[in-house]
Design an enzyme around this catalytic site. Structure first.
Site, PDB file in Angstrom:
ATOM      1  N   SER A 246       0.790  -1.240   0.000  1.00 32.67           N
ATOM      2  CA  SER A 246       0.000   0.000   0.000  1.00 32.67           C
ATOM      3  C   SER A 246       0.822   1.290   0.000  1.00 32.67           C
ATOM      4  O   SER A 246       0.287   2.343  -0.298  1.00 32.67           O
ATOM      5  CB  SER A 246      -0.895   0.031   1.238  1.00 32.67           C
TER       6      SER A 246
ATOM      7  N   LYS B 218       0.724   3.579  -2.842  1.00 34.43           N
ATOM      8  CA  LYS B 218      -0.337   4.595  -3.011  1.00 34.43           C
ATOM      9  C   LYS B 218       0.253   6.003  -2.926  1.00 34.43           C
ATOM     10  O   LYS B 218      -0.249   6.926  -3.555  1.00 34.43           O
ATOM     11  CB  LYS B 218      -1.418   4.410  -1.940  1.00 34.43           C
TER      12      LYS B 218
ATOM     13  N   TYR C 238      -1.236  -1.412 -11.173  1.00 39.43           N
ATOM     14  CA  TYR C 238      -1.462  -1.318  -9.724  1.00 39.43           C
ATOM     15  C   TYR C 238      -0.830  -2.514  -8.990  1.00 39.43           C
ATOM     16  O   TYR C 238      -0.085  -2.345  -8.022  1.00 39.43           O
ATOM     17  CB  TYR C 238      -2.973  -1.233  -9.463  1.00 39.43           C
TER      18      TYR C 238
ATOM     19  N   TYR D 105      -4.302   3.298   7.400  1.00 40.45           N
ATOM     20  CA  TYR D 105      -5.583   2.603   7.279  1.00 40.45           C
ATOM     21  C   TYR D 105      -6.593   3.220   8.255  1.00 40.45           C
ATOM     22  O   TYR D 105      -6.527   4.415   8.540  1.00 40.45           O
ATOM     23  CB  TYR D 105      -5.433   1.096   7.544  1.00 40.45           C
TER      24      TYR D 105
ATOM     25  N   VAL E 167       0.732  -3.854   3.721  1.00 41.71           N
ATOM     26  CA  VAL E 167       0.564  -5.180   4.328  1.00 41.71           C
ATOM     27  C   VAL E 167       1.794  -6.083   4.165  1.00 41.71           C
ATOM     28  O   VAL E 167       1.833  -7.172   4.706  1.00 41.71           O
ATOM     29  CB  VAL E 167      -0.698  -5.911   3.804  1.00 41.71           C
TER      30      VAL E 167
END
Ligand code: GLU
Length: 304
Positions: free
Chosen positions: A60, A63, A188, A240, A258
């Protein structure tokens, strides 16, 4: 500082036993949950301890790369016109968005649905070019020309990433993705499978800590206003649905993945890269958060 970092790591090592490695992407479940590393980069020198050289997938934390490049390409206002910046309070891969679906204020660039949309905003004539531009940008901001994709994790993620596929098709249904959904998902998935270590994350964080400037080379990697924007987004939604708690206990911009990584920056002072793959229920590294808590308290890092 070097001694302080080593001590923090040793004192927090036991927390690796309190978490579980991610298993929803089969390949990630092979990680050793007892591994733990930290790297702190400052303008004047670097400090590190433990398994900081161990490669892991960025997940993540990619991002932030999507958002930096999309903002650089299109401007912050364009990005914000399509994807909101409010904390969603939902898990990273939530799909339960209210109708009418995808009101911009319901999603943000730090949850999967928003990140897939932002990934598609990176300018390119093809998804192959989009991927290459993201790789070039990653190598530049992390000062590491050797960065590569972990092909096993990528294949595992592509094979099992049906929820992300569903999210991407929801975006397509709302005209928030142009072109091929599958090709964009490939970008992605591949970028989530970027292999990094703690130093790579610390270097990227150091750029964010210094208003977008690489203090080693003097290069302005991203515009100053984009770095301010990034730090604000990371502070409100980088961890998160644990971002509020993290703001109260650590109090610096950060993004977790993660794979067990956390990238955190203390504006004006340092970039931090963490690795420890045992995660809590929200997907954050348990020992990683503990190390940041202790570091923040001992060095008075909280921006609040
Ligand atoms: N590649 C992962 C996914 O999209 C990233 C998850 C994460 O690190 O939060 O499912």
């Amino acid at each position: 500082m070097q001694h302080c970092i080593e001590e923090i790591l040793e004192n927090c090592r036991r927390y690796t036993l309190d978490g579980e490695v991610a298993s929803y992407i089969p390949e990630l479940s092979k990680a050793n949950r007892e591994e733990i590393g930290i790297y702190v980069a400052t303008e004047d020198g670097d400090f590190f301890a433990g398994d900081w050289e161990k490669p892991f997938t960025i997940q993540s934390i990619a991002k932030t790369i999507f958002l930096m490049l999309a903002a650089k390409d299109n401007g912050i206002d364009f990005v914000k016109a399509h994807v909101g910046v409010e904390a969603t309070g939902k898990s990273f891969n939530a799909i339960d968005y209210a109708e009418p679906l995808l009101l911009r204020e319901h999603i943000n660039p730090m949850v999967n649905i928003g990140a897939i949309a932002v990934c598609g905003m990176v300018k390119a004539v093809s998804n192959e070019e989009r991927f290459q531009r993201l790789m070039t940008f990653s190598r530049r901001i992390m000062e590491n020309d050797e960065l590569q994709i972990d092909e096993e994790v990528y294949a595992s993620e592509k094979k099992t990433g049906n929820k992300n596929r569903a999210l991407a098709y929801l975006l397509k249904n709302s005209d928030m993705i142009y072109g091929s959904v599958e090709e964009l998902l490939d970008v992605y998935f591949a970028m989530c499978s970027l292999k990094v270590n703690c130093r790579d994350l610390a270097r990227m964080a150091l750029v964010l800590a210094h208003h977008g400037k690489n203090v080693h080379t003097g290069e302005q990697v991203i515009p100053e206003e984009d770095a301010v924007f990034m730090n604000a987004v990371l502070t409100t939604s980088g961890m998160y649905d644990g971002s509020g708690e993290f703001a109260t206990t650590v109090g610096i911009p950060a993004k977790s993945g993660v794979g067990g990584g956390i990238m955190a920056d203390c504006p004006g002072r340092m970039g931090i890269g963490i690795y420890s793959p045992a995660l809590d229920k929200k997907g954050n590294s348990v020992a990683g958060i503990r190390m940041l808590e202790v570091l923040s308290k001992s060095q008075k890092l909280s921006i609040f």
